[in-house]
Design an enzyme around this catalytic site. Structure first.
Site, PDB file in Angstrom:
ATOM      1  N   GLY A  15      10.156  -2.717   5.489  1.00 21.66           N
ATOM      2  CA  GLY A  15      10.122  -2.982   6.914  1.00 21.66           C
ATOM      3  C   GLY A  15       9.051  -3.921   7.405  1.00 21.66           C
ATOM      4  N   VAL A  16       8.150  -4.395   6.542  1.00 17.93           N
ATOM      5  CA  VAL A  16       7.046  -5.237   6.993  1.00 17.93           C
ATOM      6  C   VAL A  16       7.550  -6.643   7.329  1.00 17.93           C
ATOM      7  CG1 VAL A  16       4.919  -6.392   6.253  1.00 17.93           C
ATOM      8  CG2 VAL A  16       5.277  -3.966   5.770  1.00 17.93           C
ATOM      9  N   ARG A  17       7.235  -7.084   8.555  1.00 17.83           N
ATOM     10  CA  ARG A  17       7.606  -8.433   8.991  1.00 17.83           C
ATOM     11  C   ARG A  17       6.461  -9.152   9.691  1.00 17.83           C
ATOM     12  NH1 ARG A  17      10.869  -6.843   6.150  1.00 17.83           N
ATOM     13  NH2 ARG A  17      13.153  -6.831   6.346  1.00 17.83           N
TER      14      ARG A  17
ATOM     15  N   PRO B 176       9.139  -6.267  -6.530  1.00 18.65           N
ATOM     16  CA  PRO B 176      10.173  -6.780  -7.435  1.00 18.65           C
ATOM     17  C   PRO B 176      11.489  -6.965  -6.695  1.00 18.65           C
ATOM     18  CG  PRO B 176       9.867  -4.422  -7.763  1.00 18.65           C
ATOM     19  CD  PRO B 176       8.809  -4.855  -6.780  1.00 18.65           C
TER      20      PRO B 176
ATOM     21  N   GLN C  60       8.146  -4.385 -13.117  1.00 18.77           N
ATOM     22  CA  GLN C  60       9.017  -3.309 -12.632  1.00 18.77           C
ATOM     23  C   GLN C  60      10.003  -2.931 -13.714  1.00 18.77           C
ATOM     24  OE1 GLN C  60      12.528  -3.965 -11.851  1.00 18.77           O
ATOM     25  NE2 GLN C  60      12.890  -1.792 -11.431  1.00 18.77           N
TER      26      GLN C  60
ATOM     27  N   TYR D  89      13.376  -0.518 -14.846  1.00 20.96           N
ATOM     28  CA  TYR D  89      14.455   0.459 -14.759  1.00 20.96           C
ATOM     29  C   TYR D  89      14.545   1.160 -16.109  1.00 20.96           C
ATOM     30  CZ  TYR D  89      16.196  -1.740 -10.460  1.00 20.96           C
ATOM     31  OH  TYR D  89      16.315  -2.224  -9.192  1.00 20.96           O
TER      32      TYR D  89
ATOM     33  N   HIS E  74      13.739   2.023  -1.152  1.00 20.10           N
ATOM     34  CA  HIS E  74      14.456   0.886  -1.725  1.00 20.10           C
ATOM     35  C   HIS E  74      14.943  -0.068  -0.619  1.00 20.10           C
ATOM     36  CE1 HIS E  74      15.751  -0.108  -5.910  1.00 20.10           C
ATOM     37  NE2 HIS E  74      16.421  -1.042  -5.276  1.00 20.10           N
TER      38      HIS E  74
ATOM     39  N   GLY F 269       9.240  -7.653  -0.047  1.00 15.03           N
ATOM     40  CA  GLY F 269      10.288  -8.303  -0.828  1.00 15.03           C
ATOM     41  C   GLY F 269      11.092  -9.279   0.007  1.00 15.03           C
ATOM     42  N   ARG F 270      11.788  -8.765   1.017  1.00 18.55           N
ATOM     43  CA  ARG F 270      12.605  -9.646   1.851  1.00 18.55           C
ATOM     44  C   ARG F 270      11.804 -10.803   2.454  1.00 18.55           C
ATOM     45  NH1 ARG F 270      15.122  -4.537   3.124  1.00 18.55           N
ATOM     46  NH2 ARG F 270      17.368  -4.562   2.647  1.00 18.55           N
TER      47      ARG F 270
ATOM     48  N   SER G  75      10.817  -8.203 -11.555  1.00 16.27           N
ATOM     49  CA  SER G  75      11.921  -7.264 -11.740  1.00 16.27           C
ATOM     50  C   SER G  75      12.461  -7.293 -13.160  1.00 16.27           C
ATOM     51  CB  SER G  75      13.050  -7.614 -10.764  1.00 16.27           C
ATOM     52  OG  SER G  75      14.215  -6.856 -11.036  1.00 16.27           O
TER      53      SER G  75
ATOM     54  N   LYS H 223       7.867   4.069  -8.194  1.00 14.59           N
ATOM     55  CA  LYS H 223       8.346   3.480  -6.940  1.00 14.59           C
ATOM     56  C   LYS H 223       9.599   4.229  -6.464  1.00 14.59           C
ATOM     57  CE  LYS H 223       9.688  -1.004  -4.941  1.00 14.59           C
ATOM     58  NZ  LYS H 223      11.074  -0.735  -4.534  1.00 14.59           N
TER      59      LYS H 223
ATOM     60  N   ASP I  44       6.376   0.113   0.699  1.00 11.09           N
ATOM     61  CA  ASP I  44       7.308  -1.010   0.662  1.00 11.09           C
ATOM     62  C   ASP I  44       8.459  -0.693   1.619  1.00 11.09           C
ATOM     63  OD1 ASP I  44       9.001  -3.083   0.048  1.00 11.09           O
ATOM     64  OD2 ASP I  44       9.100  -2.669  -2.097  1.00 11.09           O
TER      65      ASP I  44
ATOM     66  N   THR J  28      10.902   2.199 -11.242  1.00 11.29           N
ATOM     67  CA  THR J  28      11.761   2.472 -10.082  1.00 11.29           C
ATOM     68  C   THR J  28      12.533   3.763 -10.331  1.00 11.29           C
ATOM     69  OG1 THR J  28      11.940   0.151  -9.470  1.00 11.29           O
ATOM     70  CG2 THR J  28      13.680   1.619  -8.703  1.00 11.29           C
TER      71      THR J  28
END
Length: 414
Positions: A340-342, A107, A156, A158, A307, A361-362, A136, A283, A338, A184
């Site tokens: 740091g994955v690139r 999300p 997701q 809140y 996060h 996400g990114r 989200s 999460k 979730d 979250t």
């Protein structure tokens, strides 16, 4: 079995995958992007600085943000030779949700800030790629609109102070066909994201000299912004007396602070169980002791996450904590990660360390910012092709076979 497809297609070849829908035409500039960092650079050129920094930045000194990425460099993959990898199985099933890859879309809030298509583009691309998408609470497209787009989806949540609003969101998600809740837990107060504060980020962006100047430098984004419907928090804009109609006049951090609940505890999960009977994942889990608490409260899984380095700086990387959390969870709880994955190799390392699947996400936001729906297609195609190719290079025909024997620690430097 169909012949092997081009590895740049939106979904990679794997056992049991016969065809993939065609997405929007791929502009040449996106086709020239060979990895996620290429998409990141393209997004940075297209978007105003404040919005790119919102995607790319983190809390305080960016220690945790940086460690999330560097943690993957601490492992090396061990290839095995003379193995039949003419067909590779990449699919995983997590809580009865099937994904064509060990990959799910995290999300991310306010996606129409980055491209006018926003969450619609992400959901359509995810559906074509056969990947689950987690919407989200703070999306700019409604639960109902995203629910109508084909493909597996989670929601997701809140848990705000306004519990009537929260219950309404959950009931809408159920009615729209979302199959799991991702609660979250690590955003009960807003992190200290100094880049956003310095940039004066508001939702929607406030028209002023700074934005006008940025708009002149980024005409494609500006054209999208001025010719599209107003950007709102689509799921909560009419949610109650605190939120109704006011989110657009407040800074993002101030808006979040109004409804975030510093008193949030595990009782919120018990409360959700009164009106949601589907799977719940928490999460933001970083302490193995919290896995036991999640199990005791009936949670079906956890997402190991800090996060994205956007909340508590100097927290450990998600990958560092994954093995301990997997050990505590055993095999009866889903464990996702979730942060740091690139690269496809990052996904394989996380699975080898115990993750059922990886959330990103990114990476897809870089694609969205670079080129809308076609950019998201490109981001997912790049990751998918890398995962298939890297499995073949490792001599692993099924991603489920990955384990600790496939890893070695990286050599110490210095």
């Amino acid at each position: 079995m169909a012949a092997r497809k081009d590895p740049a297609a939106p979904a990679p070849v794997a056992a049991g995958i016969e065809s993939v829908e065609t997405g929007p035409a791929m502009p040449r500039r996106l086709g020239r992007c060979l990895n996620l960092d290429d998409l990141r650079r393209l997004a940075r050129r297209r978007m105003p600085r404040a919005l790119f920094d919102y995607i790319d930045g983190g809390a305080e000194d960016l220690v945790t943000l940086t460690d999330n990425r560097r943690a993957f460099d601490g492992y090396r993959l061990v290839p095995k030779m003379l193995r039949d990898v003419g067909r590779v199985e990449t699919a995983r099933t997590v809580l009865n949700t099937r994904s064509r890859l060990p990959l799910m879309l995290s999300p991310t809030a306010m996606s129409r800030l980055f491209h006018c298509q926003g969450e619609r583009a992400v959901a359509r691309a995810a559906g074509r790629a056969g990947l689950p998408y987690t919407l989200s609470t703070l999306s700019t497209v409604s639960i109902e609109d995203i629910g109508a787009i084909p493909g597996p989806k989670w929601f997701q949540l809140y848990v705000y102070k306004d519990r009537d609003l929260v219950q309404g969101l959950v009931e809408r998600a159920r009615a729209a066909g979302f199959s799991a809740l991702v609660v979250t837990a690590d955003a009960h107060i807003a992190g200290n994201r100094e880049l956003d504060l310095r940039n004066g980020l508001t939702v929607p962006p406030r028209i002023g000299p700074g934005l006008v100047w940025q708009g002149l430098r980024h005409p494609a984004w500006s054209w999208d912004f001025v010719t599209s419907a107003p950007i709102t928090t689509a799921n909560v804009a009419g949610g109650g007396p605190t939120l109704g109609g006011r989110a657009g006049s407040l800074s993002l951090l101030s808006y979040l602070n109004q409804q975030l609940d510093e008193t949030l505890d595990w009782g919120a999960i018990a409360w959700l169980r009164r009106f949601w009977d589907g799977p719940i994942l928490v999460k933001g889990i970083m302490d193995p002791a919290d896995v036991a608490r999640a199990r005791a409260h009936g949670c079906a899984g956890v997402v190991v996450s800090n996060h994205g380095g956007r909340q508590l700086d100097s927290a450990p990387s998600a990958l560092q904590m994954l093995p301990e959390i997997r050990a505590e969870a055993g095999q009866d709880m889903a464990v996702l990660i979730d942060g740091g994955v690139r690269r496809g190799t990052d996904v394989l390392k996380a699975v080898a360390l115990g993750a059922d699947a990886v959330m990103v996400g990114r990476p897809y936001l870089y694609g969205l910012g670079a080129g809308g729906e076609a950019g998201v297609d490109r981001a997912l195609a790049i990751l998918g092709a890398e995962i298939v190719r890297d499995l073949q290079l490792m001599g692993v025909a099924d991603v489920a076979q990955l384990g600790l024997d496939d890893l070695r620690p990286a050599p110490a430097v210095g």
